[in-house]
Design a protein around this motif. Sequence first.
Motif, mmCIF file in Angstrom:
data_model
loop_
_atom_site.group_PDB
_atom_site.id
_atom_site.type_symbol
_atom_site.label_atom_id
_atom_site.label_comp_id
_atom_site.label_asym_id
_atom_site.label_seq_id
_atom_site.Cartn_x
_atom_site.Cartn_y
_atom_site.Cartn_z
ATOM 1 N N LYS A 125 0.867 -1.389 0.032
ATOM 2 C CA LYS A 125 0.035 0.070 -0.079
ATOM 3 C C LYS A 125 0.818 1.328 0.052
ATOM 4 C CE LYS A 125 -3.915 2.249 2.441
ATOM 5 N NZ LYS A 125 -3.321 3.573 2.153
ATOM 6 N N LYS A 126 1.918 1.199 0.982
ATOM 7 C CA LYS A 126 2.762 2.412 0.829
ATOM 8 C C LYS A 126 3.564 2.686 -0.530
ATOM 9 C CE LYS A 126 5.584 2.791 4.295
ATOM 10 N NZ LYS A 126 6.594 2.569 5.470
ATOM 11 N N ASP B 229 0.993 3.926 -2.809
ATOM 12 C CA ASP B 229 0.608 5.264 -2.493
ATOM 13 C C ASP B 229 1.548 6.326 -2.967
ATOM 14 O OD1 ASP B 229 -1.909 4.501 -1.707
ATOM 15 O OD2 ASP B 229 -1.332 4.586 0.310
#
Length: 386
Positions: A367-368, A371
Amino acid sequence: MLKKSKKVVVAGHICLDITPNFSSDKVGKLQEVLMPGKLINVEQADIHTGGAVANTGLGMKILGADVKLIGKIGQDSFGKLVLDILDEYDASAGMISSPNVSTSYSIVITPPGVDRIFLHNPGANDTFQANDIKDDMLEDVSMFHFGYPTLMKNIYQNEGEELLKIFKKIKELNIATSLDMAAIDATSEAGKVDWTKILERVLPYVDFFVPSVEELCFMLDREKYEEWIRKADGNDITSILSINNDVKPLADKLMNMGAKVVLVKCGAPGLYYRTAEKSIVAGIGSNLNIDLESWANREGFEESYEPEKVISGTGAGDTSIAAFLTAILSGGYTFEKCIQLAVATGASCVSEYDALSGLESFEKIEKKINDGWKKQHLLKENNNIC
């Protein structure tokens, strides 16, 4: 998600790490830290398990792998502390508690702005041998990782005969194999060993070889390694290295020795990777279901991500390898994603004093990345690492 049916054994070196917490934000060069008669105030020490068995093994467990740890400790206070820590992870069952030997420990000196310094007692690790790995420990195992033979006297003596026995046995069982190294004290017995000869004997039985660039150069080209030390002048060695001129020639030697997949840890900048041709990569344990087309004939450098904060590099290399191996075991990640997860996990690790507290799940890491997690971009246009 990782399939629990794929089991992994992580064996080799384990110790207790005692890490003083430096209160100053900046200490200076190495020679300004270890100066005779100088007093440096520190805060409460961080005490945790170290070595490949704890760092890589527990790292894999935290990331979701079904792991069994095999290491050797003494029946002393440090040994009890090691077992207590492993019990917190329900991971002490495979440990070998041996009388009349001391438990290995390290004093880890990690002042800000200076690479780590280790004061190390190998202890029970020096008595580890191939026969310590019993057949019943390998039942239903898909992967075997061994770490730090450079710090284990029985393992590296006689041109690495015990190490060779271990890897021959594992490969005969069609289990995928992985090997990691540790820094070598040039003045020690290990520093006088012909590591090139050992690697020539062992690498044909190793599927994933994952040393650091400093360890690798020490073993394969001592003269060049000493030149690196002089050029770095007390600073991080990776600051003066070139991929093409320094890292790639070492990988070339490994390929000529029969290496299949090589991952070279290059500190904060990231990871260099190199894989053999399809016919050689096909020798990896079939339980992993490696996509040969995707994994063969690969070479590149995966730059690391910007850490949220940098407290200590202790265990960053081990946990990056933990992520790499766990991703392979999952069977659900591409070659590129396995490398990406490795550098991202290393960047997460440095945010804490120990190797494990900063680890995050693959889901959070992905997710990081999705993102927009930024890379550090420490590579220069001339392919220097820093």
